[in-house]
Scaffold this active site. Structure first.
Site, PDB file in Angstrom:
ATOM      1  N   ARG A   1      -9.830  23.432 -64.521  1.00  0.00           N
ATOM      2  CA  ARG A   1     -11.191  23.105 -64.116  1.00  0.00           C
ATOM      3  C   ARG A   1     -11.367  23.115 -62.596  1.00  0.00           C
ATOM      4  O   ARG A   1     -12.448  23.435 -62.094  1.00  0.00           O
ATOM      5  CB  ARG A   1     -11.573  21.719 -64.659  1.00  0.00           C
ATOM      6  CG  ARG A   1     -11.678  21.630 -66.185  1.00  0.00           C
ATOM      7  CD  ARG A   1     -12.984  22.229 -66.691  1.00  0.00           C
ATOM      8  NE  ARG A   1     -13.071  22.149 -68.137  1.00  0.00           N
ATOM      9  CZ  ARG A   1     -13.559  21.097 -68.800  1.00  0.00           C
ATOM     10  NH1 ARG A   1     -13.975  20.032 -68.135  1.00  0.00           N
ATOM     11  NH2 ARG A   1     -13.609  21.110 -70.117  1.00  0.00           N
TER      12      ARG A   1
ATOM     13  N   ASP B   1     -27.772  13.073 -66.639  1.00  0.00           N
ATOM     14  CA  ASP B   1     -26.381  13.516 -66.650  1.00  0.00           C
ATOM     15  C   ASP B   1     -25.808  13.317 -65.257  1.00  0.00           C
ATOM     16  O   ASP B   1     -26.554  13.259 -64.268  1.00  0.00           O
ATOM     17  CB  ASP B   1     -26.279  14.993 -67.051  1.00  0.00           C
ATOM     18  CG  ASP B   1     -24.888  15.345 -67.586  1.00  0.00           C
ATOM     19  OD1 ASP B   1     -24.687  15.254 -68.807  1.00  0.00           O
ATOM     20  OD2 ASP B   1     -24.014  15.665 -66.767  1.00  0.00           O
TER      21      ASP B   1
END
Length: 276
Positions: free
Chosen positions: A39, A145
């Site tokens: 990631r 979010d």
């Protein structure tokens, strides 16, 4: 031949864990090293860094905090889809929304951890399909979010063909318009659906500016990444923001078992704050 991404040393993984957890509550137990390495490899490339040690130093000395936010954004899991876990939407259509319609007054829903927008837009589509048009003018859906990158995608409300392929054709026709007919075809959520949704950045570990109360809170497949103490804190805060009779939806891989709470079990992954 181009060099591959650098390896992630145990000490680097430990330091990243220690940086991420206080910010967003996400736990990275041993075994997640490859996930973290893959990631964050893109961030190293973007910054021209050749080691995770150098990257961590960069994050620590970045007084703006921007790269720490980029780190959290990259590590955060953002898997989602329209009408994901359909039994929840069946319950909303058959039980929750008719009850709220009969009650009258404003209806407030919150998608906590909305990712790229599929969940709150699914809620908005369901509202429009369940409640007659003249009655949903005071329905509002808050979508939040921690990932600003995902929120940008949610605001754009444009999705590729793969995202809508499994939806019934009539749902696509009612709630989407073709954005680009050339492969890969893209679709934009119609303005009438988007008008019900307000998108905002929110870290669930920080202060919450909204007062509520909410009739429905969706926090699905989020708490599974938190430790038990953080889960307990979230459940307590959700309780305070839910209206009496309001419902909390968690992921089907999640449960309130083992947490101290006063919610009433409704069905798998659905809990209700008693009306009195």
């Amino acid at each position: 031949m181009a060099a591959g991404p650098p390896g992630l040393e145990a000490e680097d993984f430990h330091r990243i864990r220690e940086m991420v957890s206080p910010i967003c509550g996400i736990e990275l137990p041993p075994g997640k090293e490859e996930l973290v390495r893959s990631r964050l490899a893109g961030r190293l490339r973007a910054l021209g860094l050749d080691s995770f040690e150098a990257y961590i130093a960069y994050v620590e000395y970045d007084a703006t905090g921007r790269e720490l936010a980029e780190m959290v954004d990259a590590i955060t899991t953002n898997k989602t889809s329209f009408f994901r876990e359909p039994l929840h939407f069946d319950h909303l259509r058959e039980q929750t929304l008719p009850m709220l319609r009969a009650r009258g007054g404003p209806v407030r829903l919150w998608s906590a951890g909305c990712s790229s927008g599929e969940e709150p837009y699914s809620l908005a589509m369901l509202v429009r399909d369940t409640i007659p048009e003249g009655e949903w003018c005071d329905v509002r859906i808050l979508a939040t979010d921690i990932s600003r990158r995902m929120l940008d995608r949610a605001r754009a409300a444009v999705y590729e063909d793969d995202a809508v392929r499994e939806l019934p054709a009539d749902v696509v026709m009612r709630h989407f318009m073709v954005e680009d007919a050339h492969p890969p075809r893209t679709y934009r959520v119609r303005d009438a659906v988007r008008a019900l949704v307000r998108i905002a950045h929110l870290n669930l570990m920080s202060a919450w500016p909204m007062r509520g109360p909410f009739d429905v809170i969706f926090c699905r497949n989020v708490m599974i990444y938190f430790d038990r103490a953080t889960q307990q804190q979230l459940i307590d805060r959700f309780w305070e923001l839910l209206a009496p009779g309001g419902e909390l939806f968690v992921g089907h891989a999640e449960s309130l078992t083992g947490l101290a709470h006063q919610f009433t079990y409704v069905r798998p992954a659905v809990y209700r704050r008693p009306a009195s």
